[in-house]
Design a protein around this motif. Structure first.
Motif, short mmCIF file in Angstrom:
data_model
loop_
_atom_site.label_atom_id
_atom_site.label_comp_id
_atom_site.label_asym_id
_atom_site.label_seq_id
_atom_site.Cartn_x
_atom_site.Cartn_y
_atom_site.Cartn_z
N THR A 1 -4.14 26.66 31.62
CA THR A 1 -5.46 26.45 31.01
C THR A 1 -5.93 27.66 30.21
N ALA A 2 -5.42 28.85 30.56
CA ALA A 2 -5.79 30.05 29.79
C ALA A 2 -5.16 30.03 28.40
N ARG A 3 -4.08 29.28 28.24
CA ARG A 3 -3.34 29.30 26.98
C ARG A 3 -3.56 28.07 26.10
N LEU A 4 -4.22 27.04 26.63
CA LEU A 4 -4.42 25.81 25.87
C LEU A 4 -5.92 25.59 25.64
N GLU A 5 -6.28 25.31 24.41
CA GLU A 5 -7.68 25.20 24.02
C GLU A 5 -8.34 23.97 24.67
N ALA A 6 -9.53 24.17 25.23
CA ALA A 6 -10.24 23.08 25.88
C ALA A 6 -10.62 21.98 24.90
N GLU A 7 -10.79 22.32 23.63
CA GLU A 7 -11.15 21.31 22.64
C GLU A 7 -10.02 20.31 22.41
N ALA B 1 -10.66 26.11 35.86
CA ALA B 1 -11.87 26.68 35.28
C ALA B 1 -11.72 28.19 35.07
N PHE B 2 -11.09 28.86 36.03
CA PHE B 2 -10.86 30.31 35.91
C PHE B 2 -10.03 30.61 34.67
N GLY B 3 -8.97 29.81 34.46
CA GLY B 3 -8.14 30.02 33.28
C GLY B 3 -8.92 29.89 31.99
N ARG B 4 -9.93 29.04 32.00
CA ARG B 4 -10.74 28.82 30.81
C ARG B 4 -11.95 29.74 30.74
N GLY B 5 -12.18 30.52 31.79
CA GLY B 5 -13.30 31.45 31.78
C GLY B 5 -14.64 30.79 31.93
N VAL B 6 -14.68 29.67 32.69
CA VAL B 6 -15.95 28.96 32.91
C VAL B 6 -16.14 28.74 34.41
N ARG B 7 -17.36 28.33 34.79
CA ARG B 7 -17.65 27.98 36.17
C ARG B 7 -17.34 26.51 36.39
N LEU B 8 -16.64 26.21 37.48
CA LEU B 8 -16.28 24.82 37.74
C LEU B 8 -17.51 23.93 37.82
N ASN B 9 -18.58 24.40 38.46
CA ASN B 9 -19.78 23.57 38.62
C ASN B 9 -20.39 23.16 37.28
N ASP B 10 -20.08 23.92 36.23
CA ASP B 10 -20.63 23.61 34.91
C ASP B 10 -19.84 22.53 34.17
#
Length: 252
Positions: free
Chosen positions: A125-131, A161-170
């Motif tokens: 998830t850190a390497r693949l864009e969430a979009e 979520a950590f890989g994407r730098g976001v909070r899971l709850n969000d």
């Protein structure tokens, strides 16, 4: 430092399926059991060096306080391995207050394979864009499991979520029903199965328009979780009081 054979265990929730698995592994490895207790029974920690706890969030928090109080009269803190799942955010927020007096190890899953999977998912998830890449966590357990999504599914969600730098709850979506509209960009979705005697099935699906990555894990026997929890307790005997998880135990 006490040797493994001199390190004494207490088992909370010993009447349950996981508690019974823990007792079997301790017996097989000839590791001493100082005490065992279950719902409605007072915890006896006097002769224990570590307690392995597969119970409920409420029972785990009460036991954590008992471990902290017991540790006041000892040169080394007790080790409390928490395998209970279903904690609310408020309950999780209470755990660190005991970390100065207890070696706390809490994980949603004590399997080596699951923790390796979580580590891989962080990298993916850190390497693949969430979009462009969607993440879905699927999990299946036996009909008796009372919390959903499972602690393991949430562990995997936290890793994504950590890989994407976001909070899971969000970004967490735990239910879809009816006309929900398209999924939101960056959502991490969860799907749950409860049936029969399923021990534990988990998959992390990372999908774009053109390709799908699936990371999966199947648990065949509860013994693997018991072995991991005991490994965590033995690791904890050399640690200072603090809050740890299975990633720390395995050096990830």
């Amino acid at each position: 430092m006490a040797t493994a054979s001199a390190f004494r265990f207490a088992v909370n929730g010993y009447k349950g399926r996981m508690g019974q698995a823990v007792l079997r592994v301790l017996e097989d490895r000839k590791l001493p059991v100082a005490s065992k207790f279950d719902k409605g029974e007072l915890p006896n920690l006097v002769k224990a060096d570590a307690v392995i706890d597969f119970s409920t969030p409420e029972a785990s928090l009460a036991l954590l306080e008992a471990c902290a109080n017991e540790g006041l009269s000892r040169p080394k803190p007790l080790v409390h391995v928490i395998g209970s799942t279903g904690f609310t955010d408020e309950q999780i927020a209470r755990i660190p207050q005991f970390a100065e007096r207890v070696v706390i190890i809490r994980s949603g899953n004590y399997s080596l394979g699951i923790n390796l999977l979580a580590g891989l998912l962080k990298q993916v998830t850190a390497r693949l864009e969430a979009e462009e890449w969607d993440v879905e966590i699927t999990e299946g357990h036996h009909r008796r499991k009372v919390d959903a999504p499972s602690g393991t599914a949430l562990l995997l969600g936290e890793a994504a979520a950590f890989g994407r730098g976001v909070r899971l709850n969000d970004v967490k979506v735990t239910a879809r029903d009816g006309i929900t509209g398209p999924r939101g960009v960056g959502d991490i979705g969860f799907s749950v199965v409860r049936a029969g005697g399923i021990v534990g099935e988990h998959s992390a699906i990372v999908a774009s328009e053109d390709e799908i990555i699936t990371l999966s894990h199947s648990a065949r026997d509860r013994t693997l979780f018991a072995r991991g929890a005991i490994q965590a307790a033995l690791w904890g005997r050399t640690q200072k009081a603090g809050l740890y998880d299975m990633q720390d135990v395995l050096g990830f």
